[in-house]
Design a protein around this motif. Structure first.
Motif, PDB file in Angstrom:
ATOM      1  N   GLN A  83      -2.356   3.161  -0.304  1.00  0.00           N
ATOM      2  CA  GLN A  83      -3.770   3.322   0.012  1.00  0.00           C
ATOM      3  C   GLN A  83      -4.625   2.273  -0.694  1.00  0.00           C
ATOM      4  O   GLN A  83      -5.597   1.770  -0.126  1.00  0.00           O
ATOM      5  N   ILE A  84      -4.251   1.932  -1.927  1.00  0.00           N
ATOM      6  CA  ILE A  84      -4.990   0.888  -2.648  1.00  0.00           C
ATOM      7  C   ILE A  84      -4.738  -0.476  -2.012  1.00  0.00           C
ATOM      8  O   ILE A  84      -5.663  -1.279  -1.833  1.00  0.00           O
ATOM      9  N   VAL A  85      -3.476  -0.741  -1.645  1.00  0.00           N
ATOM     10  CA  VAL A  85      -3.140  -2.003  -0.981  1.00  0.00           C
ATOM     11  C   VAL A  85      -3.921  -2.145   0.322  1.00  0.00           C
ATOM     12  O   VAL A  85      -4.418  -3.229   0.665  1.00  0.00           O
ATOM     13  N   THR A 131     -10.168  -8.261   0.698  1.00  0.00           N
ATOM     14  CA  THR A 131      -9.934  -9.478  -0.093  1.00  0.00           C
ATOM     15  C   THR A 131      -8.915 -10.346   0.645  1.00  0.00           C
ATOM     16  O   THR A 131      -8.378  -9.960   1.684  1.00  0.00           O
ATOM     17  N   SER A 132      -8.638 -11.523   0.091  1.00  0.00           N
ATOM     18  CA  SER A 132      -7.685 -12.453   0.713  1.00  0.00           C
ATOM     19  C   SER A 132      -6.245 -12.170   0.318  1.00  0.00           C
ATOM     20  O   SER A 132      -5.319 -12.822   0.811  1.00  0.00           O
ATOM     21  N   LEU A 133      -6.007 -11.208  -0.584  1.00  0.00           N
ATOM     22  CA  LEU A 133      -4.644 -10.921  -1.048  1.00  0.00           C
ATOM     23  C   LEU A 133      -3.860 -10.187   0.017  1.00  0.00           C
ATOM     24  O   LEU A 133      -4.386  -9.328   0.734  1.00  0.00           O
ATOM     25  N   ARG A 134      -2.569 -10.473   0.099  1.00  0.00           N
ATOM     26  CA  ARG A 134      -1.677  -9.838   1.053  1.00  0.00           C
ATOM     27  C   ARG A 134      -0.325  -9.577   0.405  1.00  0.00           C
ATOM     28  O   ARG A 134       0.047 -10.208  -0.581  1.00  0.00           O
ATOM     29  N   LYS A 144      -1.795  -6.359  -7.463  1.00  0.00           N
ATOM     30  CA  LYS A 144      -3.189  -6.041  -7.776  1.00  0.00           C
ATOM     31  C   LYS A 144      -3.400  -4.528  -7.834  1.00  0.00           C
ATOM     32  O   LYS A 144      -4.141  -4.024  -8.686  1.00  0.00           O
ATOM     33  N   ALA A 145      -2.727  -3.791  -6.950  1.00  0.00           N
ATOM     34  CA  ALA A 145      -2.845  -2.329  -6.957  1.00  0.00           C
ATOM     35  C   ALA A 145      -2.304  -1.751  -8.259  1.00  0.00           C
ATOM     36  O   ALA A 145      -2.918  -0.858  -8.865  1.00  0.00           O
ATOM     37  N   VAL A 146      -1.161  -2.260  -8.705  1.00  0.00           N
ATOM     38  CA  VAL A 146      -0.575  -1.800  -9.974  1.00  0.00           C
ATOM     39  C   VAL A 146      -1.509  -2.135 -11.135  1.00  0.00           C
ATOM     40  O   VAL A 146      -1.724  -1.322 -12.046  1.00  0.00           O
TER      41      VAL A 146
END
Length: 619
Positions: free
Chosen positions: A116-118, A125-128, A135-137
């Motif tokens: 859910q955070i991902v 954001t641009s992160l994938r 980033k979620a961790v």
């Protein structure tokens, strides 16, 4: 900045067109905490939903604007209300995030929290892929979730209430918004978890220069968190001021009344300054000041002319006759309405004595699920005296409610629950152990100990009229009474709890929360108990309604000599109401004694931690 101008929201309802918001204007700057406070139904949460364009199906914005400044210098603000939904989805979460009151209903129960955070990170954001998961961790670690690399794979049901709220904060802030709306983010949390969540929001706000719109009815939290405060009433903002000014020198009579209604140790033995009347329905056409029917300062002009917001220095107030400097000192002193309650006798009869109470819950036991035993209550002992109140305090899950339910025999006969110990009840027949009584003897003893539950709407039968609800206990526990005697008792009860006689023919849904709790108290009193077990009876109520209920309980206690076991986590209520305090931790009583001694000089580390976490308003 995030700016609302003259915002009006209307809802289609059976009673007509409801103006849930009627001309709301406010400005939130980055790095600032702006608190929106007021009683239930005043429009706080509707303001948040309007900003996010998440209104219910029967709602629409009739007029006004919501403007969000852009990062580009000299660029025009974005008008949120005119954006197409596809563009609004980028703003919702990406620029303005929201944390709802109940995280359990805001998180997807069939998705792992990490996923859910991902999802939020990849949307805004641009992160994938792996970068988004890292980033979620990282965010789970930043919000204080232990073992984030493992818990990222957990489902919401595997986490506590405080942990779920932290996950919601992580999910919202991982999208890196400029503004955060927190709608009652700590209402369902214990004081220790509440402090952790509020400290976390403070730290993240300072680090990221977040603009925080804090929606709450907890004025102590506001005093601890807010830079500015806006007080709402009946769909309008009626006072806005810097937080120190609001608490030290409120100008609107409603603001002063709310502050006077807060329970506090300094008001012990005195009647709280409860506000008479109720919030008006918003479908009606208003003439004059909306607070005038409940205001002690109201004059003829207030009844016929609606006041406008008038600026005075850094504050604005909607009132024809605001409180001027020097007139608000009564906020921190006894008001003219506070009359002392009669004092109980110095030596009180012991009505209830609990000895060595144990409650165990058992689950499983089959081939696929091994037997699991939880010791919910362990060797608990205490006493309740006539005309006195014992407060049972502690965090959620410590065993407070289980203790109360065991005493009133609500756990008896339930599978997988084992109750042992003694509960000696003093009645006209002498001292009797509730746990050893059976059938007719137990039925007779039930008249002497009754319970008031936390949620009156859930504990009152919605299909029964008040008259039948109040007679139900009498039919079972007082079969010797005639129909005329029962009706006389019911009429007396309704009057005693401050409701009109026409309430008898109405259904529970036709009453406000405070009125329903009065009915729940009347039902418990119907059979003339000697001991009242109150399980968080004011936790869901607004400050002014809470004051009414606390006044009522004190009056009834003094008139009837009731002994009260008051289960709560509100330490302000404890300081005001309790004669004795018992502190529970993990099913055990770790400290108990006279209220003043426990609250002012706690001996146990857990009690000190609990008291240190309590937010306090300035005096």
């Amino acid at each position: 900045m995030l700016q609302l101008q003259d915002l009006q929201v209307v809802l289609e309802a059976d009673a007509g067109l409801v103006k849930a918001l009627d001309g709301i204007s406010l400005t939130l700057q980055r790095g600032e905490t702006f608190a929106l406070v007021g009683e239930s139904g005043c429009g706080k949460s509707m303001t948040a939903l309007a900003i996010m364009r998440l209104l219910p199906d029967n709602g629409r914005i009739a007029r006004g604007r919501v403007a969000l400044s852009n990062h580009v210098p000299d660029a025009k603000p974005t008008e949120l209300l005119s954006l197409p939904e596809s563009s609004m989805r980028k703003v919702r979460g990406g620029r303005v995030g929201i944390i709802f009151q109940e995280p359990a209903t805001s998180l997807n129960p069939v998705m792992r929290v990490g996923d859910q955070i991902v999802e939020a990170i990849e949307a805004h954001t641009s992160l994938r892929g792996a970068s988004a998961r890292r980033k979620a961790v990282e965010w789970l670690k930043r919000v204080g979730i232990p073992e984030p690399e493992r818990r990222v794979h957990s489902y919401p049901f595997e986490m506590s209430g405080g942990q779920k709220q932290r996950v919601m904060i992580a999910m919202t802030l991982a999208a890196e918004p400029d503004f955060l709306i927190a709608d009652e983010p700590t209402t369902a949390l214990d004081v220790t978890i509440q402090k952790q969540v509020l400290d976390l929001l403070k730290a993240l706000q300072s680090e990221r220069q977040l603009g925080l719109l804090l929606i709450t009815h907890d004025l102590a939290v506001v005093a601890d968190m807010a830079h500015r405060v806006a007080l709402m009433y009946a769909g309008q903002i009626i006072e806005e001021a810097p937080a120190p000014t609001f608490f030290k020198q409120p100008r609107h009579p409603y603001a002063r009344s709310l502050l006077q209604a807060l329970p506090d140790a300094a008001l012990r033995g005195k009647r709280l300054a409860a506000i008479s009347g109720t919030v008006p329905p918003l479908w009606q056409a208003f003439v004059g000041c909306r607070f005038a029917p409940r205001c002690e300062r109201a004059q003829a002009q207030c009844q016929t002319q609606a006041p406008h917001l008038e600026a005075n220095g850094g504050s604005v107030v909607r009132c024809w006759f605001p409180i001027e400097s020097g007139q608000g000192a009564t906020v921190v002193q006894a008001s003219e309405r506070e009359q002392p309650f009669s004092q109980a006798e110095s030596v009180a009869e012991q009505l209830l004595e609990v000895k060595g109470l144990n409650v165990r819950f058992t689950s499983g036991g089959g081939l696929l699920r091994p037997r699991h035993v939880v010791q919910a209550v362990s060797d608990v002992s205490f006493g309740v005296q006539a005309g006195r109140t014992l407060a049972l305090v502690g965090e959620s899950g410590c065993g407070k409610t289980t203790t109360g339910r065991a005493i009133v025999q609500l756990l008896r006969g339930q599978p997988h629950i084992e109750v042992s110990g003694e509960a000696w009840l003093t009645t006209d027949q002498g001292r009797q152990n509730l746990f050893a009584m059976q059938q007719a003897a137990l039925l007779s003893a039930r008249r002497s100990v009754q319970m008031v539950f936390q949620d009156p709407f859930a504990s009152l039968n919605p299909r029964m009229r008040v008259q039948d609800i109040l007679q139900e206990g009498l039919l079972i526990l007082r079969p010797d009474w005639s129909a005329d005697q029962r009706m006389a008792r019911v009429r007396e009860l309704v009057e005693r709890v401050g409701l009109r006689s026409d309430a008898l023919q109405r259904f529970p849904h036709e009453f406000s929360g405070g009125q329903r709790q009065r009915l729940a108290i009347a039902r418990a009193l119907a059979v003339e108990p000697r001991v009242l077990v109150c399980d968080e009876p004011t936790s869901a109520l607004d400050v002014s309604v809470q004051a009414q209920i606390l006044n009522l309980l004190r009056e009834l206690q003094q008139q009837l000599g009731l002994g009260m076991l008051f289960i709560t986590h509100n330490m302000g209520v404890v300081a005001y109401l309790a004669d004795h305090v018992a502190v529970m931790q993990q099913g055990k009583v770790v400290e108990q004694g006279e209220a003043q001694a426990v609250l002012e000089a706690p001996q146990h580390d857990y009690t000190r931690t609990l008291l240190a976490a309590v937010p306090r308003r300035p005096v």
